[in-house]
Design a protein around this motif. Sequence first.
Motif, PDB file in Angstrom:
ATOM      1  N   ASP A 104       0.860  -1.193   0.000  1.00  0.00           N
ATOM      2  CA  ASP A 104       0.000   0.000   0.000  1.00  0.00           C
ATOM      3  C   ASP A 104       0.899   1.246   0.000  1.00  0.00           C
ATOM      4  O   ASP A 104       1.365   1.704   1.051  1.00  0.00           O
ATOM      5  N   LEU A 105       1.125   1.785  -1.189  1.00  0.00           N
ATOM      6  CA  LEU A 105       2.069   2.901  -1.310  1.00  0.00           C
ATOM      7  C   LEU A 105       1.518   4.193  -0.713  1.00  0.00           C
ATOM      8  O   LEU A 105       2.280   5.057  -0.286  1.00  0.00           O
ATOM      9  N   PHE A 131      11.265  -4.209   1.652  1.00  0.00           N
ATOM     10  CA  PHE A 131      10.114  -4.888   1.038  1.00  0.00           C
ATOM     11  C   PHE A 131      10.595  -6.051   0.183  1.00  0.00           C
ATOM     12  O   PHE A 131      11.793  -6.257   0.010  1.00  0.00           O
ATOM     13  N   GLU A 132       9.642  -6.824  -0.307  1.00  0.00           N
ATOM     14  CA  GLU A 132       9.965  -7.973  -1.154  1.00  0.00           C
ATOM     15  C   GLU A 132       9.437  -7.700  -2.558  1.00  0.00           C
ATOM     16  O   GLU A 132       8.574  -6.836  -2.729  1.00  0.00           O
ATOM     17  N   ASP A 161       5.094  -3.035  -6.333  1.00  0.00           N
ATOM     18  CA  ASP A 161       5.298  -1.980  -7.325  1.00  0.00           C
ATOM     19  C   ASP A 161       6.677  -1.367  -7.057  1.00  0.00           C
ATOM     20  O   ASP A 161       6.820  -0.479  -6.212  1.00  0.00           O
ATOM     21  N   LEU A 162       7.674  -1.882  -7.759  1.00  0.00           N
ATOM     22  CA  LEU A 162       9.050  -1.431  -7.486  1.00  0.00           C
ATOM     23  C   LEU A 162       9.236   0.037  -7.855  1.00  0.00           C
ATOM     24  O   LEU A 162       9.784   0.820  -7.081  1.00  0.00           O
ATOM     25  N   ALA A 163       8.773   0.405  -9.070  1.00  0.00           N
ATOM     26  CA  ALA A 163       8.985   1.785  -9.530  1.00  0.00           C
ATOM     27  C   ALA A 163       8.304   2.775  -8.586  1.00  0.00           C
ATOM     28  O   ALA A 163       8.872   3.815  -8.239  1.00  0.00           O
ATOM     29  N   ALA A 211      13.510  -6.694 -10.260  1.00  0.00           N
ATOM     30  CA  ALA A 211      14.185  -5.402 -10.494  1.00  0.00           C
ATOM     31  C   ALA A 211      14.751  -5.360 -11.915  1.00  0.00           C
ATOM     32  O   ALA A 211      14.712  -4.313 -12.561  1.00  0.00           O
ATOM     33  N   GLU A 212      15.237  -6.496 -12.400  1.00  0.00           N
ATOM     34  CA  GLU A 212      15.702  -6.533 -13.787  1.00  0.00           C
ATOM     35  C   GLU A 212      14.511  -6.451 -14.742  1.00  0.00           C
ATOM     36  O   GLU A 212      14.520  -5.656 -15.681  1.00  0.00           O
ATOM     37  N   ARG A 213      13.479  -7.251 -14.482  1.00  0.00           N
ATOM     38  CA  ARG A 213      12.292  -7.243 -15.340  1.00  0.00           C
ATOM     39  C   ARG A 213      11.730  -5.833 -15.485  1.00  0.00           C
ATOM     40  O   ARG A 213      11.345  -5.404 -16.564  1.00  0.00           O
ATOM     41  N   ASP A 214      11.705  -5.096 -14.363  1.00  0.00           N
ATOM     42  CA  ASP A 214      11.109  -3.760 -14.366  1.00  0.00           C
ATOM     43  C   ASP A 214      12.104  -2.659 -14.734  1.00  0.00           C
ATOM     44  O   ASP A 214      11.759  -1.471 -14.699  1.00  0.00           O
TER      45      ASP A 214
END
Length: 408
Positions: free
Chosen positions: A164-165, A185-186, A197-199, A231-234
């Motif tokens: 929950d950002l 976070f994971e 949501d990494l970004a 992280a690579e995928r995104d």
Amino acid sequence: MFDYKAAFGNAVDQVRAEGRYRVFADLKRVRGQFPRAVWRRDDGTEQDVVVWCSNDYLGMGQHPEVLTAMQAEIDSVGAGAGGTRNISGTTRSAVDLEAELAAWHHKEAALLFTSGYVANEATLTTLQRIMPGLIIFSDSLNHASMIAGIRNGGCERHIYQHNDLEHLEALLAAAPADAPKLIAFESVYSMDGDIADLAGTIALAKKYGALTYLDEVHAVGLYGDAGAGIAERDGVLDQIDIIECTLGKAIGVMGGYIAADALIIDAVRSWAAGFIFTTSLPPALTAGALASVRHLKAHPELRAAHQARAQALKERFLAAGIPVMPSESHIVPVHVGNPVHCKMISDMLLEEHGIYVQPINYPTVPKGTERLRFTPSPNHDDGMMDALVTAMDKLWTHCNVARLPAVA
Ligand code: PMP
């Protein structure tokens, strides 16, 4: 005098009373036969089973290149590392593996630990010693090893609601602007299979001057063109400050690591008791992990086959009305909703159908969300999948567990 027997007895009774008493399935993996294994019952009799809950997601723990590398290392180097990293235990394959891992994650350096658990616990504790006054913001579903590290350091901490950002931002905004901050976070959450949501998290970290600490334990080897994780995928490898992983799941061996800027690694290496005061990993393990990582990097088709299997299993379950939870990843959680049925179905799958999947009950997941967690691999064939879906369908009827409305 103190009644020691009563203390231990009470400890076990308490766990039993809370329904948390664990029974381990005694499994013998069979070389080259993953995901097949042999289960030994309490009475000593054995049964062939298909394992559907292994975290060796791609079967790399049985891969010939990994086994050959491990055997060659034993033959040429021997068994143990012989000491801590500081005192004679810095083996050639550990140094080479750290370089390989750093390059994989596009980081300057990496640091090995005995396990992913120790990597999280030691690093998160140590960051608090390095940065007095650190405030940690931790996702509510973070793994026990992250929670242990955060707690052990004793710093101010805030738990934000899972993924929950908005909640995270409210907590960040309320903290002093000049305080050191860390968001832990994971990427892939192991019990639900959802993905952070990494970004979005990185954007908040930048806005409020926080470091990011990402556990990619359930993603490394499995996502991204070269398998370096979400992280690579995104496309955000360079924007995560510290990446933490295991060598024990998709890589198929054992151990853990962090990857980050050289200065961060140097500081953690210099301060982390869980790194400094323990014998380093046996060279055969690091050699096996090195072979595994090299193979994973070069074989994106393994990741494609893995995703295809997971997707196919989700579809097969859904077509049978088996309530797959809305996972965004390779993890296929099936909702049962009560601990008794969850354990009963798991027991019957094992005993009557030779299918091994561990029940996931409270406190690993909240009460009322008890589930079976399936982890299909590229090595599960169509026949195994047919047998699984047929058995589940039968047991769902037998135990009268809710099906999905569309099919019920
Ligand atoms: N982080 C997460 C999210 C995990 O699920 C696990 C293991 N279950 C760990 C860390 C610990 O990794 P290891 O098994 O290598 O100790």
